[in-house]
Scaffold this motif. Structure first.
Motif, PDB file in Angstrom:
ATOM      1  N   GLU A 180     103.798  39.639  30.080  1.00  0.00           N
ATOM      2  CA  GLU A 180     102.620  38.883  30.517  1.00  0.00           C
ATOM      3  C   GLU A 180     102.112  37.940  29.425  1.00  0.00           C
ATOM      4  N   TYR A 181     102.354  38.323  28.177  1.00  0.00           N
ATOM      5  CA  TYR A 181     101.913  37.478  27.062  1.00  0.00           C
ATOM      6  C   TYR A 181     103.056  37.338  26.069  1.00  0.00           C
ATOM      7  N   ASP A 182     103.066  36.203  25.388  1.00  0.00           N
ATOM      8  CA  ASP A 182     104.089  35.957  24.385  1.00  0.00           C
ATOM      9  C   ASP A 182     103.763  36.755  23.123  1.00  0.00           C
ATOM     10  N   ALA A 183     104.760  37.448  22.583  1.00  0.00           N
ATOM     11  CA  ALA A 183     104.522  38.342  21.443  1.00  0.00           C
ATOM     12  C   ALA A 183     104.256  37.575  20.155  1.00  0.00           C
ATOM     13  N   GLU A 185     105.630  30.015  32.579  1.00  0.00           N
ATOM     14  CA  GLU A 185     106.821  29.377  33.151  1.00  0.00           C
ATOM     15  C   GLU A 185     107.862  30.439  33.513  1.00  0.00           C
ATOM     16  N   LEU A 186     108.160  30.524  34.802  1.00  0.00           N
ATOM     17  CA  LEU A 186     109.181  31.460  35.274  1.00  0.00           C
ATOM     18  C   LEU A 186     110.381  30.672  35.772  1.00  0.00           C
ATOM     19  N   GLY A 198      98.578  40.769  38.296  1.00  0.00           N
ATOM     20  CA  GLY A 198      98.310  39.581  37.481  1.00  0.00           C
ATOM     21  C   GLY A 198      99.325  38.494  37.795  1.00  0.00           C
ATOM     22  N   PRO A 199      99.098  37.283  37.298  1.00  0.00           N
ATOM     23  CA  PRO A 199      99.923  36.140  37.750  1.00  0.00           C
ATOM     24  C   PRO A 199     101.403  36.235  37.370  1.00  0.00           C
ATOM     25  N   THR A 200     101.716  36.713  36.171  1.00  0.00           N
ATOM     26  CA  THR A 200     103.119  36.693  35.724  1.00  0.00           C
ATOM     27  C   THR A 200     103.962  37.688  36.516  1.00  0.00           C
ATOM     28  N   LEU A 201     103.490  38.924  36.607  1.00  0.00           N
ATOM     29  CA  LEU A 201     104.283  39.941  37.309  1.00  0.00           C
ATOM     30  C   LEU A 201     104.225  39.734  38.819  1.00  0.00           C
ATOM     31  N   THR A 202     103.155  39.114  39.327  1.00  0.00           N
ATOM     32  CA  THR A 202     103.146  38.732  40.743  1.00  0.00           C
ATOM     33  C   THR A 202     104.324  37.793  41.019  1.00  0.00           C
ATOM     34  N   VAL A 222     103.360  39.195  46.145  1.00  0.00           N
ATOM     35  CA  VAL A 222     103.169  40.629  45.875  1.00  0.00           C
ATOM     36  C   VAL A 222     102.195  40.746  44.709  1.00  0.00           C
ATOM     37  N   THR A 223     100.959  41.092  44.984  1.00  0.00           N
ATOM     38  CA  THR A 223      99.933  41.087  43.937  1.00  0.00           C
ATOM     39  C   THR A 223      99.626  42.472  43.395  1.00  0.00           C
TER      40      THR A 223
END
Ligand code: ZN
Length: 319
Positions: A53-56, A64-65, A22-26, A162-163
């Motif tokens: 991956e999602y805000d709690a 935003e990284l 997924g996009p965040t961990l990629t 890295v996907t």
């Protein structure tokens, strides 16, 4: 003469778990490949590493990284006196929650020190990067005390994102057979198939369970059954999987041996899968005797005998 002890054997279960990121961990894993640690900015403005991956709180995706330092502070730790296979170090080490400079929440990772009295809360540590990075958390080999740690290497050039990652899952243990199972396996080593009969309902269990689940009494009478029987239910395996020994399609079937009251699963070969039927007569094909051990694998597979099928009425209670 004493009763022989129960059997046991090492057993290892393993498979590779392939996960798309997924996009965040990629973003996070691609950063590690570049020797850069990225945190995710949460809805309250704080930075978490690794990024969720999602805000709690807002439930929004983390988009935003931001880069954080590969230096940080030990927040808490636990000593690992006897590392097991697959852990970051093969000598005693600490697992620690490390708050990296620029982050607000801790990252769990290993800290390499010689003994438990060389680590403490508040200690500054620095990431030790792998010589070759691939886009995995193990690109950081471990953290070490900042005093004397070499400078962190500069980020490596951009590569392909890295996907996905492959996580090997492995469980090694010692399988201990019950006394009844041990007798069953020892029987197989002599080419015999042994079950046990319930003294109340007279059902024959193969392999023996040691007790009748219906009557709740021990099954003590040993019964030898022949290596022939019928197919009750079966499954045509069409899906290839890792470690598969036979090319699909092939048939995995429940075989009800003559004189037994419960079926057991084995391989059915020597027949077109499309021709397999409930009630089909089958017989065990044993491996060459010099390959036998105390194992169900002494039977290579079952094959149809060509005899007339059993009538459904005769086996419907065994399904
Ligand atoms: Zn019974």
């Amino acid at each position: 003469m004493g009763t022989p002890g129960t059997l046991h054997a090492p057993l290892q279960v393993e498979f590779d778990y392939t996960r798309s990121l997924g996009p965040t961990l990629t973003g996070f894993m691609t950063g590690l490949k570049r020797r850069q640690i990225l945190g995710g900015v949460l809805s309250d403005g704080t930075v978490a590493v690794p990024p969720p991956e999602y805000d709690a709180v807002s439930f929004d995706p983390i988009t935003e990284l931001v880069p954080v330092s590969s230096d940080g502070v030990v927040q808490s730790w636990a000593w690992v006196p006897e590392p097991v296979e697959g852990q970051p170090l093969d000598r005693p080490f600490a697992f620690a929650q490390i708050v990296l400079d620029g982050a607000d929440r801790p990252l769990l990772h290993a800290v390499s020190v010689d003994s438990a009295d060389q680590i403490e809360t508040g200690m500054r540590v620095r990431a030790r990067w792998a010589d070759e990075t691939v886009g995995a958390i193990t690109d950081i080999r471990w953290f070490e005390p900042l005093d004397g740690a070499p400078e962190a290497p500069p980020p490596a050039p951009d590569g392909e994102p890295v996907t996905g990652i492959i996580s090997p899952v492995k469980l090694a243990y010692d399988f201990a057979a019950s006394p009844e199972e041990s007798a069953f396996f020892r029987g197989l080593a002599e080419g015999k198939i042994l079950g046990q009969r319930c003294p109340v309902c007279e059902k024959v269990y193969v392999p023996p369970r040691g007790a009748c689940p219906v009557d709740g009494v021990p099954t003590t009478t040993e019964v030898e059954v022949p290596d022939s029987g019928i197919v009750t239910t079966f499954c045509i395996v069409n899906v290839p999987f890792l470690g598969q020994r036979i090319t699909p399609p092939y048939v995995s079937a429940y075989m009800l041996l003559d004189g037994a009251d419960i079926a057991f699963l084995h391989l059915l070969l020597g027949v077109d899968p499309a021709d397999v039927r409930m009630g089909m007569r089958v017989k065990a094909v044993w491996k060459p005797r010099d390959e036998w051990g105390t194992s169900i694998e002494n039977i290579s597979h079952f094959e149809p005998t060509g005899e007339p099928d059993a009538d459904y009425e005769s086996f419907k209670v065994h399904l």
